[in-house]
Design a protein around this motif. Sequence first.
Motif, PDB file in Angstrom:
ATOM      1  N   VAL A 295       0.853  -1.182   0.000  1.00  0.00           N
ATOM      2  CA  VAL A 295       0.000   0.000   0.000  1.00  0.00           C
ATOM      3  C   VAL A 295       0.896   1.241   0.000  1.00  0.00           C
ATOM      4  N   VAL A 296       0.623   2.145  -0.919  1.00  0.00           N
ATOM      5  CA  VAL A 296       1.390   3.378  -1.040  1.00  0.00           C
ATOM      6  C   VAL A 296       0.432   4.549  -0.865  1.00  0.00           C
ATOM      7  N   THR A 297       0.821   5.523  -0.076  1.00  0.00           N
ATOM      8  CA  THR A 297       0.009   6.728   0.068  1.00  0.00           C
ATOM      9  C   THR A 297       0.840   7.929  -0.363  1.00  0.00           C
ATOM     10  N   MET A 298       0.164   8.931  -0.869  1.00  0.00           N
ATOM     11  CA  MET A 298       0.823  10.152  -1.313  1.00  0.00           C
ATOM     12  C   MET A 298      -0.098  11.317  -0.986  1.00  0.00           C
ATOM     13  N   SER A 299       0.434  12.337  -0.370  1.00  0.00           N
ATOM     14  CA  SER A 299      -0.362  13.503  -0.020  1.00  0.00           C
ATOM     15  C   SER A 299       0.112  14.715  -0.809  1.00  0.00           C
ATOM     16  N   MET A 300      -0.821  15.419  -1.394  1.00  0.00           N
ATOM     17  CA  MET A 300      -0.494  16.668  -2.083  1.00  0.00           C
ATOM     18  C   MET A 300      -0.250  17.795  -1.086  1.00  0.00           C
ATOM     19  N   GLN A 301      -0.740  17.620   0.148  1.00  0.00           N
ATOM     20  CA  GLN A 301      -0.530  18.642   1.163  1.00  0.00           C
ATOM     21  C   GLN A 301       0.934  18.749   1.549  1.00  0.00           C
ATOM     22  N   GLY A 302       1.701  17.711   1.264  1.00  0.00           N
ATOM     23  CA  GLY A 302       3.104  17.708   1.644  1.00  0.00           C
ATOM     24  C   GLY A 302       4.012  18.477   0.704  1.00  0.00           C
ATOM     25  N   ILE A 303       3.462  19.053  -0.347  1.00  0.00           N
ATOM     26  CA  ILE A 303       4.274  19.836  -1.273  1.00  0.00           C
ATOM     27  C   ILE A 303       4.748  21.085  -0.547  1.00  0.00           C
ATOM     28  N   ILE A 304       6.058  21.234  -0.437  1.00  0.00           N
ATOM     29  CA  ILE A 304       6.637  22.372   0.291  1.00  0.00           C
ATOM     30  C   ILE A 304       6.794  23.540  -0.673  1.00  0.00           C
ATOM     31  N   MET A 305       6.212  24.649  -0.298  1.00  0.00           N
ATOM     32  CA  MET A 305       6.356  25.871  -1.083  1.00  0.00           C
ATOM     33  C   MET A 305       6.768  26.994  -0.157  1.00  0.00           C
ATOM     34  N   ASN A 306       7.587  27.869  -0.658  1.00  0.00           N
ATOM     35  CA  ASN A 306       7.985  29.058   0.085  1.00  0.00           C
ATOM     36  C   ASN A 306       6.919  30.134  -0.092  1.00  0.00           C
ATOM     37  N   PRO A 307       6.732  30.996   0.904  1.00  0.00           N
ATOM     38  CA  PRO A 307       5.693  32.036   0.792  1.00  0.00           C
ATOM     39  C   PRO A 307       5.854  32.930  -0.438  1.00  0.00           C
ATOM     40  N   GLU A 308       7.088  33.128  -0.875  1.00  0.00           N
ATOM     41  CA  GLU A 308       7.307  34.010  -2.032  1.00  0.00           C
ATOM     42  C   GLU A 308       7.136  33.288  -3.371  1.00  0.00           C
ATOM     43  N   ASP A 309       6.962  31.955  -3.339  1.00  0.00           N
ATOM     44  CA  ASP A 309       6.771  31.200  -4.576  1.00  0.00           C
ATOM     45  C   ASP A 309       5.429  31.551  -5.207  1.00  0.00           C
ATOM     46  N   PRO A 310       5.404  31.727  -6.530  1.00  0.00           N
ATOM     47  CA  PRO A 310       4.108  31.931  -7.189  1.00  0.00           C
ATOM     48  C   PRO A 310       3.334  30.613  -7.192  1.00  0.00           C
ATOM     49  N   LEU A 311       2.021  30.685  -7.343  1.00  0.00           N
ATOM     50  CA  LEU A 311       1.201  29.485  -7.360  1.00  0.00           C
ATOM     51  C   LEU A 311       1.652  28.497  -8.427  1.00  0.00           C
ATOM     52  N   GLU A 312       2.163  28.995  -9.546  1.00  0.00           N
ATOM     53  CA  GLU A 312       2.610  28.124 -10.629  1.00  0.00           C
ATOM     54  C   GLU A 312       3.748  27.198 -10.190  1.00  0.00           C
ATOM     55  N   ALA A 313       4.454  27.557  -9.128  1.00  0.00           N
ATOM     56  CA  ALA A 313       5.556  26.715  -8.640  1.00  0.00           C
ATOM     57  C   ALA A 313       5.047  25.342  -8.205  1.00  0.00           C
ATOM     58  N   PHE A 314       3.808  25.289  -7.737  1.00  0.00           N
ATOM     59  CA  PHE A 314       3.215  24.004  -7.349  1.00  0.00           C
ATOM     60  C   PHE A 314       3.255  23.031  -8.519  1.00  0.00           C
ATOM     61  N   PHE A 315       2.883  23.518  -9.707  1.00  0.00           N
ATOM     62  CA  PHE A 315       2.803  22.652 -10.875  1.00  0.00           C
ATOM     63  C   PHE A 315       4.165  22.213 -11.383  1.00  0.00           C
ATOM     64  N   SER A 316       5.221  22.923 -11.004  1.00  0.00           N
ATOM     65  CA  SER A 316       6.560  22.478 -11.398  1.00  0.00           C
ATOM     66  C   SER A 316       7.050  21.357 -10.479  1.00  0.00           C
ATOM     67  N   ARG A 317       6.397  21.188  -9.341  1.00  0.00           N
ATOM     68  CA  ARG A 317       6.801  20.151  -8.386  1.00  0.00           C
ATOM     69  C   ARG A 317       5.977  18.876  -8.518  1.00  0.00           C
ATOM     70  N   VAL A 318       4.741  18.982  -8.989  1.00  0.00           N
ATOM     71  CA  VAL A 318       3.887  17.812  -9.245  1.00  0.00           C
ATOM     72  C   VAL A 318       3.139  18.042 -10.546  1.00  0.00           C
ATOM     73  N   PRO A 319       2.690  16.983 -11.208  1.00  0.00           N
ATOM     74  CA  PRO A 319       1.911  17.183 -12.435  1.00  0.00           C
ATOM     75  C   PRO A 319       0.588  17.879 -12.125  1.00  0.00           C
ATOM     76  N   MET A 320       0.019  18.556 -13.092  1.00  0.00           N
ATOM     77  CA  MET A 320      -1.323  19.121 -12.895  1.00  0.00           C
ATOM     78  C   MET A 320      -2.276  17.989 -12.627  1.00  0.00           C
ATOM     79  N   ILE A 321      -3.363  18.266 -11.868  1.00  0.00           N
ATOM     80  CA  ILE A 321      -4.228  17.206 -11.353  1.00  0.00           C
ATOM     81  C   ILE A 321      -4.831  16.354 -12.461  1.00  0.00           C
ATOM     82  N   ASP A 322      -5.226  16.937 -13.605  1.00  0.00           N
ATOM     83  CA  ASP A 322      -5.805  16.091 -14.647  1.00  0.00           C
ATOM     84  C   ASP A 322      -4.747  15.181 -15.250  1.00  0.00           C
ATOM     85  N   ASN A 323      -3.509  15.658 -15.357  1.00  0.00           N
ATOM     86  CA  ASN A 323      -2.418  14.801 -15.842  1.00  0.00           C
ATOM     87  C   ASN A 323      -2.121  13.683 -14.852  1.00  0.00           C
TER      88      ASN A 323
END
Length: 141
Positions: free
Chosen positions: A73-101
Amino acid sequence: MRRFHSYGPVDCEEHFCVERRELVKQCMEQLIGNPEKGGHYFTIWAPRQTGKTWLMRQVKKRIESDDSDTFSVVTMSMQGIIMNPEDPLEAFFSRVPMIDNLVSMFRDMYLDTENFILHGLALIGVRALLGVESGRGSPFN
Protein backbone atom coordinates in the motif's frame (compact mmCIF):
# COMPACT_ATOMS: atom_id res chain seq x y z
CA MET A 1 -10.02 8.61 29.55
CA ARG A 2 -11.28 9.42 26.06
CA ARG A 3 -11.94 12.99 25.00
CA PHE A 4 -13.67 14.81 22.17
CA HIS A 5 -11.45 15.69 19.23
CA SER A 6 -12.53 18.08 16.51
CA TYR A 7 -9.57 18.28 14.14
CA GLY A 8 -7.12 15.94 12.47
CA PRO A 9 -7.32 12.16 12.38
CA VAL A 10 -9.21 10.48 15.21
CA ASP A 11 -7.45 7.93 17.42
CA CYS A 12 -10.20 5.64 18.74
CA GLU A 13 -8.12 4.76 21.79
CA GLU A 14 -7.78 8.44 22.76
CA HIS A 15 -10.94 10.04 21.34
CA PHE A 16 -14.65 9.38 21.23
CA CYS A 17 -15.34 7.88 17.83
CA VAL A 18 -17.65 5.67 15.84
CA GLU A 19 -15.69 2.88 14.24
CA ARG A 20 -17.17 2.56 10.78
CA ARG A 21 -16.25 -1.10 10.30
CA GLU A 22 -18.67 -1.70 7.41
CA LEU A 23 -17.46 1.39 5.53
CA VAL A 24 -13.80 0.38 6.05
CA LYS A 25 -14.64 -3.13 4.80
CA GLN A 26 -16.45 -1.74 1.75
CA CYS A 27 -13.53 0.52 0.77
CA MET A 28 -11.06 -2.31 1.27
CA GLU A 29 -13.14 -4.65 -0.89
CA GLN A 30 -13.35 -2.00 -3.62
CA LEU A 31 -9.58 -1.55 -3.71
CA ILE A 32 -8.83 -5.26 -3.64
CA GLY A 33 -11.66 -6.39 -5.92
CA ASN A 34 -10.63 -9.75 -7.36
CA PRO A 35 -7.08 -10.34 -6.06
CA GLU A 36 -6.25 -12.34 -9.20
CA LYS A 37 -7.64 -9.88 -11.75
CA GLY A 38 -7.56 -6.42 -10.25
CA GLY A 39 -9.25 -4.02 -7.93
CA HIS A 40 -11.06 -0.79 -8.63
CA TYR A 41 -10.31 2.85 -8.45
CA PHE A 42 -12.64 5.39 -6.97
CA THR A 43 -12.78 8.85 -5.47
CA ILE A 44 -13.83 10.05 -2.05
CA TRP A 45 -14.60 13.72 -1.77
CA ALA A 46 -16.13 15.52 1.15
CA PRO A 47 -15.62 18.69 3.18
CA ARG A 48 -12.76 18.95 5.62
CA GLN A 49 -13.07 17.18 8.97
CA THR A 50 -15.48 14.48 7.76
CA GLY A 51 -13.22 11.44 8.22
CA LYS A 52 -11.60 10.94 4.81
CA THR A 53 -8.06 10.60 6.19
CA TRP A 54 -9.23 8.40 9.06
CA LEU A 55 -11.07 6.12 6.63
CA MET A 56 -8.11 5.62 4.33
CA ARG A 57 -5.73 5.08 7.25
CA GLN A 58 -8.04 2.35 8.53
CA VAL A 59 -8.21 0.72 5.09
CA LYS A 60 -4.43 0.93 4.73
CA LYS A 61 -3.91 -0.62 8.16
CA ARG A 62 -6.35 -3.42 7.42
CA ILE A 63 -4.85 -4.28 4.02
CA GLU A 64 -1.36 -4.25 5.53
CA SER A 65 -2.44 -6.59 8.34
CA ASP A 66 -4.68 -8.92 6.30
CA ASP A 67 -3.01 -8.96 2.88
CA SER A 68 0.59 -7.81 3.39
CA ASP A 69 1.93 -10.82 1.50
CA THR A 70 -0.20 -9.91 -1.55
CA PHE A 71 -0.35 -6.09 -1.66
CA SER A 72 1.90 -3.13 -0.96
CA VAL A 73 0.00 0.00 0.00
CA VAL A 74 1.39 3.38 -1.04
CA THR A 75 0.01 6.73 0.07
CA MET A 76 0.82 10.15 -1.31
CA SER A 77 -0.36 13.50 -0.02
CA MET A 78 -0.49 16.67 -2.08
CA GLN A 79 -0.53 18.64 1.16
CA GLY A 80 3.10 17.71 1.64
CA ILE A 81 4.27 19.84 -1.27
CA ILE A 82 6.64 22.37 0.29
CA MET A 83 6.36 25.87 -1.08
CA ASN A 84 7.99 29.06 0.08
CA PRO A 85 5.69 32.04 0.79
CA GLU A 86 7.31 34.01 -2.03
CA ASP A 87 6.77 31.20 -4.58
CA PRO A 88 4.11 31.93 -7.19
CA LEU A 89 1.20 29.48 -7.36
CA GLU A 90 2.61 28.12 -10.63
CA ALA A 91 5.56 26.71 -8.64
CA PHE A 92 3.21 24.00 -7.35
CA PHE A 93 2.80 22.65 -10.88
CA SER A 94 6.56 22.48 -11.40
CA ARG A 95 6.80 20.15 -8.39
CA VAL A 96 3.89 17.81 -9.25
CA PRO A 97 1.91 17.18 -12.44
CA MET A 98 -1.32 19.12 -12.90
CA ILE A 99 -4.23 17.21 -11.35
CA ASP A 100 -5.81 16.09 -14.65
CA ASN A 101 -2.42 14.80 -15.84
CA LEU A 102 -1.87 13.03 -12.53
CA VAL A 103 -5.30 11.37 -12.61
CA SER A 104 -4.85 10.41 -16.26
CA MET A 105 -1.45 8.91 -15.44
CA PHE A 106 -2.97 6.76 -12.68
CA ARG A 107 -5.82 5.68 -14.97
CA ASP A 108 -3.34 4.69 -17.70
CA MET A 109 -1.30 2.73 -15.15
CA TYR A 110 -4.45 0.99 -13.90
CA LEU A 111 -5.46 -0.03 -17.42
CA ASP A 112 -1.97 -1.04 -18.64
CA THR A 113 -1.67 -4.31 -16.71
CA GLU A 114 1.24 -5.55 -18.83
CA ASN A 115 3.56 -2.73 -17.78
CA PHE A 116 2.26 -1.64 -14.36
CA ILE A 117 1.04 -3.33 -11.20
CA LEU A 118 -1.46 -0.72 -9.98
CA HIS A 119 -4.17 -2.96 -8.55
CA GLY A 120 -6.52 -0.36 -7.06
CA LEU A 121 -6.56 3.38 -6.36
CA ALA A 122 -8.50 5.74 -4.10
CA LEU A 123 -8.30 9.48 -4.71
CA ILE A 124 -9.35 11.58 -1.73
CA GLY A 125 -10.00 15.29 -1.58
CA VAL A 126 -12.26 18.15 -0.60
CA ARG A 127 -13.47 18.64 -4.19
CA ALA A 128 -14.77 16.18 -6.75
CA LEU A 129 -12.22 15.20 -9.37
CA LEU A 130 -14.98 14.61 -11.90
CA GLY A 131 -15.06 18.36 -12.49
CA VAL A 132 -11.36 18.61 -13.30
CA GLU A 133 -10.78 21.05 -16.13
CA SER A 134 -9.07 19.21 -18.93
CA GLY A 135 -8.68 19.97 -22.61
CA ARG A 136 -8.69 16.21 -23.27
CA GLY A 137 -12.01 15.59 -21.50
CA SER A 138 -12.58 13.78 -18.25
CA PRO A 139 -9.92 11.24 -17.25
CA PHE A 140 -12.77 9.04 -15.97
CA ASN A 141 -15.13 6.81 -17.95
